[in-house]
Structure formats: structure tokens, C-alpha cells
Design a protein around this motif. Structure first.
Motif, PDB file in Angstrom:
ATOM      1  N   ALA A  10      33.230  28.154  47.405  1.00  0.00           N
ATOM      2  CA  ALA A  10      34.522  27.910  46.769  1.00  0.00           C
ATOM      3  C   ALA A  10      34.366  27.852  45.255  1.00  0.00           C
ATOM      4  CB  ALA A  10      35.141  26.620  47.296  1.00  0.00           C
ATOM      5  N   ALA A  11      33.306  27.206  44.788  1.00  0.00           N
ATOM      6  CA  ALA A  11      33.064  27.115  43.351  1.00  0.00           C
ATOM      7  C   ALA A  11      32.807  28.497  42.751  1.00  0.00           C
ATOM      8  CB  ALA A  11      31.888  26.195  43.070  1.00  0.00           C
ATOM      9  N   GLU A  12      32.048  29.314  43.467  1.00  0.00           N
ATOM     10  CA  GLU A  12      31.780  30.668  42.980  1.00  0.00           C
ATOM     11  C   GLU A  12      33.070  31.490  42.938  1.00  0.00           C
ATOM     12  OE1 GLU A  12      28.584  34.290  43.530  1.00  0.00           O
ATOM     13  OE2 GLU A  12      28.743  32.819  45.126  1.00  0.00           O
ATOM     14  N   ASN A  13      33.919  31.302  43.929  1.00  0.00           N
ATOM     15  CA  ASN A  13      35.189  32.012  43.969  1.00  0.00           C
ATOM     16  C   ASN A  13      36.085  31.576  42.805  1.00  0.00           C
ATOM     17  OD1 ASN A  13      37.068  33.836  45.119  1.00  0.00           O
ATOM     18  ND2 ASN A  13      38.123  32.148  46.107  1.00  0.00           N
ATOM     19  N   VAL A  14      36.179  30.278  42.562  1.00  0.00           N
ATOM     20  CA  VAL A  14      37.004  29.758  41.470  1.00  0.00           C
ATOM     21  C   VAL A  14      36.463  30.227  40.121  1.00  0.00           C
ATOM     22  CG1 VAL A  14      37.706  27.641  40.271  1.00  0.00           C
ATOM     23  CG2 VAL A  14      37.876  27.780  42.746  1.00  0.00           C
ATOM     24  N   SER A  15      35.153  30.190  39.978  1.00  0.00           N
ATOM     25  CA  SER A  15      34.527  30.650  38.744  1.00  0.00           C
ATOM     26  C   SER A  15      34.824  32.135  38.513  1.00  0.00           C
ATOM     27  CB  SER A  15      33.019  30.426  38.810  1.00  0.00           C
ATOM     28  OG  SER A  15      32.371  30.988  37.702  1.00  0.00           O
ATOM     29  N   GLY A  16      34.747  32.902  39.578  1.00  0.00           N
ATOM     30  CA  GLY A  16      35.046  34.334  39.475  1.00  0.00           C
ATOM     31  C   GLY A  16      36.488  34.580  39.085  1.00  0.00           C
ATOM     32  N   LYS A  17      37.396  33.802  39.656  1.00  0.00           N
ATOM     33  CA  LYS A  17      38.816  33.944  39.319  1.00  0.00           C
ATOM     34  C   LYS A  17      39.052  33.601  37.852  1.00  0.00           C
ATOM     35  CE  LYS A  17      43.030  34.849  40.458  1.00  0.00           C
ATOM     36  NZ  LYS A  17      43.420  36.245  40.676  1.00  0.00           N
ATOM     37  N   ALA A  18      38.371  32.554  37.371  1.00  0.00           N
ATOM     38  CA  ALA A  18      38.500  32.174  35.961  1.00  0.00           C
ATOM     39  C   ALA A  18      37.988  33.284  35.047  1.00  0.00           C
ATOM     40  CB  ALA A  18      37.756  30.873  35.699  1.00  0.00           C
ATOM     41  N   LYS A  19      36.849  33.872  35.406  1.00  0.00           N
ATOM     42  CA  LYS A  19      36.315  34.985  34.610  1.00  0.00           C
ATOM     43  C   LYS A  19      37.285  36.154  34.595  1.00  0.00           C
ATOM     44  CE  LYS A  19      31.304  34.570  35.240  1.00  0.00           C
ATOM     45  NZ  LYS A  19      30.145  35.281  35.815  1.00  0.00           N
ATOM     46  N   GLU A  20      37.818  36.477  35.773  1.00  0.00           N
ATOM     47  CA  GLU A  20      38.755  37.591  35.874  1.00  0.00           C
ATOM     48  C   GLU A  20      39.985  37.340  34.999  1.00  0.00           C
ATOM     49  OE1 GLU A  20      41.520  39.972  39.131  1.00  0.00           O
ATOM     50  OE2 GLU A  20      40.362  38.242  39.785  1.00  0.00           O
ATOM     51  N   THR A  21      40.537  36.152  35.079  1.00  0.00           N
ATOM     52  CA  THR A  21      41.720  35.801  34.302  1.00  0.00           C
ATOM     53  C   THR A  21      41.433  35.841  32.803  1.00  0.00           C
ATOM     54  OG1 THR A  21      42.532  34.428  36.111  1.00  0.00           O
ATOM     55  CG2 THR A  21      43.472  34.011  33.941  1.00  0.00           C
ATOM     56  N   THR A  22      40.286  35.301  32.411  1.00  0.00           N
ATOM     57  CA  THR A  22      39.903  35.319  31.002  1.00  0.00           C
ATOM     58  C   THR A  22      39.699  36.751  30.528  1.00  0.00           C
ATOM     59  OG1 THR A  22      38.844  33.162  31.221  1.00  0.00           O
ATOM     60  CG2 THR A  22      38.216  34.491  29.318  1.00  0.00           C
ATOM     61  N   GLY A  23      39.075  37.561  31.354  1.00  0.00           N
ATOM     62  CA  GLY A  23      38.870  38.965  31.002  1.00  0.00           C
ATOM     63  C   GLY A  23      40.183  39.701  30.802  1.00  0.00           C
ATOM     64  N   LYS A  24      41.145  39.438  31.678  1.00  0.00           N
ATOM     65  CA  LYS A  24      42.462  40.064  31.532  1.00  0.00           C
ATOM     66  C   LYS A  24      43.145  39.599  30.253  1.00  0.00           C
ATOM     67  CE  LYS A  24      43.621  40.870  36.385  1.00  0.00           C
ATOM     68  NZ  LYS A  24      44.507  40.488  37.505  1.00  0.00           N
ATOM     69  N   ALA A  25      43.068  38.299  29.984  1.00  0.00           N
ATOM     70  CA  ALA A  25      43.752  37.726  28.820  1.00  0.00           C
ATOM     71  C   ALA A  25      43.164  38.220  27.506  1.00  0.00           C
ATOM     72  CB  ALA A  25      43.690  36.203  28.868  1.00  0.00           C
ATOM     73  N   THR A  26      41.863  38.491  27.505  1.00  0.00           N
ATOM     74  CA  THR A  26      41.191  38.913  26.278  1.00  0.00           C
ATOM     75  C   THR A  26      40.938  40.419  26.242  1.00  0.00           C
ATOM     76  OG1 THR A  26      39.010  38.487  27.232  1.00  0.00           O
ATOM     77  CG2 THR A  26      40.045  36.690  25.991  1.00  0.00           C
ATOM     78  N   ASP A  27      41.444  41.107  27.225  1.00  0.00           N
ATOM     79  CA  ASP A  27      41.262  42.556  27.347  1.00  0.00           C
ATOM     80  C   ASP A  27      39.773  42.934  27.397  1.00  0.00           C
ATOM     81  OD1 ASP A  27      42.380  45.079  27.749  1.00  0.00           O
ATOM     82  OD2 ASP A  27      42.280  45.580  25.614  1.00  0.00           O
ATOM     83  N   ASN A  28      38.998  42.081  28.110  1.00  0.00           N
ATOM     84  CA  ASN A  28      37.565  42.294  28.264  1.00  0.00           C
ATOM     85  C   ASN A  28      37.325  42.803  29.682  1.00  0.00           C
ATOM     86  OD1 ASN A  28      34.783  41.975  28.756  1.00  0.00           O
ATOM     87  ND2 ASN A  28      34.617  40.270  27.325  1.00  0.00           N
ATOM     88  N   GLU A  29      37.210  44.101  29.827  1.00  0.00           N
ATOM     89  CA  GLU A  29      37.085  44.710  31.150  1.00  0.00           C
ATOM     90  C   GLU A  29      35.802  44.298  31.863  1.00  0.00           C
ATOM     91  OE1 GLU A  29      37.600  48.920  30.730  1.00  0.00           O
ATOM     92  OE2 GLU A  29      39.680  48.707  30.063  1.00  0.00           O
ATOM     93  N   ARG A  30      34.740  44.112  31.101  1.00  0.00           N
ATOM     94  CA  ARG A  30      33.464  43.736  31.720  1.00  0.00           C
ATOM     95  C   ARG A  30      33.542  42.330  32.325  1.00  0.00           C
ATOM     96  NH1 ARG A  30      27.418  43.976  29.127  1.00  0.00           N
ATOM     97  NH2 ARG A  30      26.358  43.465  31.055  1.00  0.00           N
ATOM     98  N   LEU A  31      34.137  41.391  31.595  1.00  0.00           N
ATOM     99  CA  LEU A  31      34.282  40.026  32.097  1.00  0.00           C
ATOM    100  C   LEU A  31      35.198  40.006  33.322  1.00  0.00           C
ATOM    101  CD1 LEU A  31      33.542  37.055  31.680  1.00  0.00           C
ATOM    102  CD2 LEU A  31      35.524  36.859  30.159  1.00  0.00           C
ATOM    103  N   GLU A  32      36.248  40.787  33.263  1.00  0.00           N
ATOM    104  CA  GLU A  32      37.166  40.887  34.397  1.00  0.00           C
ATOM    105  C   GLU A  32      36.441  41.427  35.633  1.00  0.00           C
ATOM    106  OE1 GLU A  32      41.363  43.126  35.533  1.00  0.00           O
ATOM    107  OE2 GLU A  32      40.697  43.101  33.453  1.00  0.00           O
TER     108      GLU A  32
END
Length: 58
Positions: A10-32
Motif C-alpha cells: 500500500a505504501a509503495e502504491n501511494v508513493s507511486g501515485k504521489a510521484k505520478e501526480t507530481t510528475g503531471k503537475a511539473t510536466d516531468n514525464e520521467r517522474l510520472e
């Protein structure tokens, strides 16, 4: 599946979702993409643990 394994997945899933969201917000395709990958890994691990539970293994 043990409670500890569920919490780790669950923690890995939440962390992944946070990375994806941050990547989208910052237009960072690699982080997403990394975030999506982390979520996929967590789902795979969960599936393996569920299969072990069904087979009676740990």
C-alpha cells in the motif's frame, strides 16, 4: 498475505501515485512514468501474495 506485506504494498502504491501526480503537475514525464511503474510493481506484488494465500503458502 501478512499485514506487513499489505502495508508495504500500500505504501509503495501511494508513493507511486504521489510521484505520478507530481510528475503531471511539473510536466516531468520521467517522474510520472516512475510513479506509474511503482504502482504497477505494488499491484504485481499484491497479486503474488494473494496467490500464495490461496495456495496456503506464506
Amino acid at each position: 498475505m501478512g499485514l506487513g506485506d499489505k502495508m508495504k504494498n500500500a505504501a509503495e502504491n501511494v508513493s507511486g501515485k504521489a510521484k505520478e501526480t507530481t510528475g503531471k503537475a511539473t510536466d516531468n514525464e520521467r517522474l510520472e512514468a516512475d510513479g506509474k511503474g511503482d504502482q504497477a510493481k505494488a499491484k504485481i506484488k499484491e497479486g503474488v501474495e494473494d496467490a500464495k494465500d490461496k495456495l496456503g503458502g506464506n
